[in-house]
Design a protein around this motif. Structure first.
Motif, PDB file in Angstrom:
ATOM      1  N   GLN A  59      18.830 -15.505  -7.658  1.00 52.35           N
ATOM      2  CA  GLN A  59      19.437 -14.908  -8.798  1.00 52.35           C
ATOM      3  C   GLN A  59      20.618 -15.770  -9.140  1.00 52.35           C
ATOM      4  OE1 GLN A  59      20.296 -10.464  -8.281  1.00 52.35           O
ATOM      5  NE2 GLN A  59      18.932 -10.772  -6.403  1.00 52.35           N
ATOM      6  N   LEU A  60      21.328 -15.350 -10.415  1.00 51.22           N
ATOM      7  CA  LEU A  60      22.561 -16.254 -10.630  1.00 51.22           C
ATOM      8  C   LEU A  60      23.612 -15.632  -9.930  1.00 51.22           C
ATOM      9  CD1 LEU A  60      22.101 -16.456 -14.690  1.00 51.22           C
ATOM     10  CD2 LEU A  60      21.385 -18.119 -12.852  1.00 51.22           C
ATOM     11  N   THR A  61      24.506 -16.535  -9.457  1.00 52.45           N
ATOM     12  CA  THR A  61      25.681 -15.887  -8.759  1.00 52.45           C
ATOM     13  C   THR A  61      26.912 -16.048  -9.503  1.00 52.45           C
ATOM     14  OG1 THR A  61      24.509 -16.476  -6.472  1.00 52.45           O
ATOM     15  CG2 THR A  61      27.059 -16.389  -6.454  1.00 52.45           C
ATOM     16  N   ARG A  62      27.220 -17.248  -9.848  1.00 56.59           N
ATOM     17  CA  ARG A  62      28.465 -17.354 -10.625  1.00 56.59           C
ATOM     18  C   ARG A  62      28.153 -17.720 -12.301  1.00 56.59           C
ATOM     19  NH1 ARG A  62      33.059 -17.923  -8.366  1.00 56.59           N
ATOM     20  NH2 ARG A  62      33.697 -19.034 -10.338  1.00 56.59           N
ATOM     21  N   VAL A  63      28.387 -16.676 -13.139  1.00 56.84           N
ATOM     22  CA  VAL A  63      28.100 -16.745 -14.521  1.00 56.84           C
ATOM     23  C   VAL A  63      29.135 -16.490 -15.128  1.00 56.84           C
ATOM     24  CG1 VAL A  63      26.663 -15.526 -16.293  1.00 56.84           C
ATOM     25  CG2 VAL A  63      25.882 -15.634 -14.046  1.00 56.84           C
ATOM     26  N   ARG A  64      29.272 -17.245 -16.301  1.00 50.12           N
ATOM     27  CA  ARG A  64      30.346 -17.137 -17.283  1.00 50.12           C
ATOM     28  C   ARG A  64      29.890 -17.121 -18.805  1.00 50.12           C
ATOM     29  NH1 ARG A  64      35.594 -21.415 -17.057  1.00 50.12           N
ATOM     30  NH2 ARG A  64      37.030 -20.190 -18.529  1.00 50.12           N
ATOM     31  N   VAL A  65      30.288 -16.345 -19.396  1.00 49.01           N
ATOM     32  CA  VAL A  65      30.046 -16.584 -20.939  1.00 49.01           C
ATOM     33  C   VAL A  65      31.340 -16.713 -21.635  1.00 49.01           C
ATOM     34  CG1 VAL A  65      27.975 -15.116 -21.022  1.00 49.01           C
ATOM     35  CG2 VAL A  65      30.156 -13.762 -21.139  1.00 49.01           C
ATOM     36  N   ASP A  66      31.193 -16.996 -22.934  1.00 51.83           N
ATOM     37  CA  ASP A  66      32.565 -17.345 -23.662  1.00 51.83           C
ATOM     38  C   ASP A  66      33.045 -16.098 -24.494  1.00 51.83           C
ATOM     39  OD1 ASP A  66      30.618 -16.824 -25.910  1.00 51.83           O
ATOM     40  OD2 ASP A  66      30.805 -18.754 -26.705  1.00 51.83           O
ATOM     41  N   ALA A  67      34.045 -16.567 -25.105  1.00 57.65           N
ATOM     42  CA  ALA A  67      34.822 -15.343 -25.596  1.00 57.65           C
ATOM     43  C   ALA A  67      33.779 -14.423 -26.441  1.00 57.65           C
ATOM     44  CB  ALA A  67      36.087 -15.798 -26.229  1.00 57.65           C
ATOM     45  N   ALA A 176      35.127 -24.556  -9.595  1.00 58.89           N
ATOM     46  CA  ALA A 176      33.894 -23.373  -9.303  1.00 58.89           C
ATOM     47  C   ALA A 176      32.639 -24.138  -9.929  1.00 58.89           C
ATOM     48  CB  ALA A 176      33.991 -22.243  -9.746  1.00 58.89           C
ATOM     49  N   TYR A 177      31.454 -23.909  -9.436  1.00 56.00           N
ATOM     50  CA  TYR A 177      30.251 -24.073 -10.000  1.00 56.00           C
ATOM     51  C   TYR A 177      29.773 -23.070 -11.079  1.00 56.00           C
ATOM     52  CZ  TYR A 177      27.813 -20.817  -6.888  1.00 56.00           C
ATOM     53  OH  TYR A 177      27.357 -20.011  -6.083  1.00 56.00           O
ATOM     54  N   TRP A 178      28.944 -23.289 -11.959  1.00 51.30           N
ATOM     55  CA  TRP A 178      28.431 -22.240 -13.107  1.00 51.30           C
ATOM     56  C   TRP A 178      26.987 -22.334 -12.951  1.00 51.30           C
ATOM     57  CZ3 TRP A 178      31.951 -18.843 -13.443  1.00 51.30           C
ATOM     58  CH2 TRP A 178      33.288 -19.165 -13.540  1.00 51.30           C
ATOM     59  N   GLN A 179      26.332 -21.263 -13.496  1.00 54.42           N
ATOM     60  CA  GLN A 179      24.672 -21.174 -13.494  1.00 54.42           C
ATOM     61  C   GLN A 179      24.481 -20.538 -14.494  1.00 54.42           C
ATOM     62  OE1 GLN A 179      24.503 -19.048  -9.732  1.00 54.42           O
ATOM     63  NE2 GLN A 179      23.423 -20.789  -8.911  1.00 54.42           N
ATOM     64  N   SER A 180      23.117 -20.987 -15.129  1.00 54.04           N
ATOM     65  CA  SER A 180      22.296 -19.847 -15.979  1.00 54.04           C
ATOM     66  C   SER A 180      20.799 -20.339 -15.875  1.00 54.04           C
ATOM     67  CB  SER A 180      22.851 -20.324 -17.509  1.00 54.04           C
ATOM     68  OG  SER A 180      22.219 -21.727 -17.900  1.00 54.04           O
ATOM     69  N   TYR A 181      20.144 -19.751 -16.449  1.00 51.13           N
ATOM     70  CA  TYR A 181      18.629 -19.802 -16.509  1.00 51.13           C
ATOM     71  C   TYR A 181      18.091 -20.742 -17.731  1.00 51.13           C
ATOM     72  CZ  TYR A 181      18.141 -16.285 -12.770  1.00 51.13           C
ATOM     73  OH  TYR A 181      18.138 -15.450 -11.712  1.00 51.13           O
ATOM     74  N   VAL A 182      17.090 -21.363 -17.541  1.00 53.16           N
ATOM     75  CA  VAL A 182      15.990 -21.560 -18.502  1.00 53.16           C
ATOM     76  C   VAL A 182      14.398 -20.578 -18.212  1.00 53.16           C
ATOM     77  CG1 VAL A 182      16.570 -23.576 -19.424  1.00 53.16           C
ATOM     78  CG2 VAL A 182      14.942 -23.631 -17.546  1.00 53.16           C
TER      79      VAL A 182
END
Length: 514
Positions: A59-67, A176-182
């Protein structure tokens, strides 16, 4: 065959003609070999696959989306194809901002003893760049022309399934690290009991990447033929999060995890012989005709007319159809090629299905004109899209003595709480032998009631067509790791339900027998 991807070339050399031609020729040879091996029935393939060790960490652990809430520019990517055969190659395009190296982990989604995924390959660290956000084209089209970051040749032994590629930045000291999927589908051509069609046209129609740009967000209106969308862009955070699912861990995976993964997880848990395909793989009936049953799952709203005709042929040739979905076959969705000439990479809302039914006529009147009008979807599915099409309700049994309810112990009028939503089907078609097996009222937050109907009717060769009439059917089958229950209009399903599980077993047992 090696698990290693094709060697990563310096980017400026990657597309040089001679080298690219050699790579593609080799991939084509491997694909021919894989296809030849894949025409033999292998009914125990899913059982054998799921006996392999699962991954505790996918799973994704560290996720960040923009404003704006839709994209993750810190790391995001997309794939060059919706689906790929073993032996073929797929390009993965990744952008990071700020520029960071990253790791790519490829997971096949399934049961795997309850873990939900198996780690297939780790690649990296890989270099990346900050790729440009595309300038909107005609009809607000956002089509990325990013450079390929890595080309992966799919090994012959990779089992058909939905594959998530987890992208993880390599953090600099003190950050920090960041994650997302393809996400992509590995398909095959072997005979199988079940063909599971993912609803990726609908994922893309609702995809708002980069900043609220979907089929629904054109200034001229949210239901007309005004916007085009491209598969050549990342999937942002799943687009329904504001009203249906609130789970940022879906970034980059379309809508597979909240609405379709519970079915895949459950099918593989029970060892069903299942193969997977994209919407774009159903433009001809060939793949489906090698299977005993075909499943539409979750939110399967957008179909090219060729998909409709293909699935009609499946039914007419004796394939069983299970619409474990809602709001399905709602819009005619023509595929177009990308600006670089790749087939089936752009979709648009071409017009409503429904022939001359009130629902389609109303859509044309209120939101047209449209270039297309599709046939009556009810004559294929058994029930139709209605207006309003969204709301929440209980799934209520109306034919408890029907064979599909065997072993459930259900009674007339018994309800399965919250299983109908957030969109559904109603208005049964006039088909000989059709039975309404479930019916009730869905509400938009306690107002605007609409009647939904679940149906089953006999096909021409001893087969059948079942319509569950709800996007949420899979929610009653399983709750995989990390799964978040959806909700809508102040109503929600309750999760796995023994009655939904037994009904689905009964349907599949009948579908794959003989």
């Amino acid at each position: 065959m090696s698990d290693e991807p094709s060697a990563k070339l310096p980017r400026r050399q990657f597309l040089q003609g001679a080298l690219a031609a050699t790579t593609l020729a080799a991939a084509a040879g491997e694909a021919r070999s894989a296809r030849a091996a894949d025409t033999t029935p292998t009914p125990d393939r899913i059982r054998a696959e799921n006996a392999l060790p699962g991954a505790d960490d996918w799973q994704l652990t560290r996720v960040r989306v923009d404003a704006a809430g839709f994209r993750s520019p810190w790391i995001e990517g997309y794939c060059s194809r919706q689906s790929v055969l073993p032996g073929e190659s797929i390009d993965i395009f990744v952008s990071t901002n700020p520029v960071r190296s990253f790791r790519l982990e490829l997971f096949r989604m399934g049961y795997y003893g309850g873990s939900g995924a198996r780690l297939m390959k780790t690649i990296g660290p890989l270099e990346s760049e900050t790729e440009p956000t595309p300038t909107p084209g005609e009809k607000n089209l956002h089509e990325c022309g990013w450079k390929s970051t890595v080309r992966l040749t799919i090994p012959a032994h990779w089992t058909s399934g939905v594959y998530l590629g987890r992208l993880t930045t390599v953090a600099e000291p003190g950050e920090a690290y960041w994650q997302s999927y393809v996400v992509f589908v590995v398909r095959d051509e072997r005979p199988a009991d079940i063909l599971f069609q993912v609803s990726d046209n609908t994922w893309q129609a609702y995809n708002r990447w980069p900043n609220n740009y979907s089929i629904y967000t054109h200034p001229k209106g949210n239901q007309g033929p005004w916007a085009d969308v491209s598969f050549d862009r990342p999937y942002g955070r799943e687009a329904q999060h504001q009203g249906v699912v609130n789970d940022p861990r879906t970034v980059g995976s379309g809508e597979f995890l909240p609405f379709e993964f519970p079915l895949a997880y459950w099918l593989e848990q029970h060892g069903y012989d299942v193969s997977y395909c994209s919407n774009s793989d159903m433009l001809t009936p060939d793949r489906g005709l090698r299977c005993k049953s075909f499943i539409s799952v979750g939110h399967d709203e957008y179909w090219d007319l060729r998909q409709f005709r293909s699935v009609e042929q499946l039914r007419d040739h004796g394939v069983n159809l299970l619409f474990l979905s809602g709001n399905s076959i709602c819009w005619v969705t023509p595929f177009e090629e990308s600006s670089s000439g790749v087939a089936n990479r752009i979709i648009s809302r071409g017009g409503p299905y429904g022939a001359s039914n009130d629902y389609a006529v109303g859509r044309e009147r209120d939101h047209g004109p449209f270039p297309h009008r599709g046939p009556d979807e009810g004559l294929l599915m058994g029930a139709r899209n209605v207006e309003p099409v969204n709301g929440g309700g209980d799934w209520i049994v109306t034919q408890p003595k029907h064979w599909m309810f065997a072993g459930t112990g259900v009674q007339q009028g018994e309800s399965i709480p919250g299983l109908v939503g957030w969109e559904y089907h109603g208005q049964p078609a006039d088909i000989p032998g059709l039975q309404v097996v479930g019916a009730g009222t869905a509400w938009q937050g306690g107002v605007n009631p609409q009647q939904w109907t679940a149906t089953i009717y006999p096909g021409p060769k001893g087969n059948f067509v079942f319509n569950a009439a709800t996007i949420f059917w899979a929610q009653g089958l399983s709750s995989p790791p990390g799964h978040v229950l959806p909700w809508s209009h102040w109503s929600r399903p309750h999760g796995p339900d023994a009655r939904v599980q037994q009904i689905t077993h009964n349907l599949l047992k009948r579908a794959i027998s003989g």
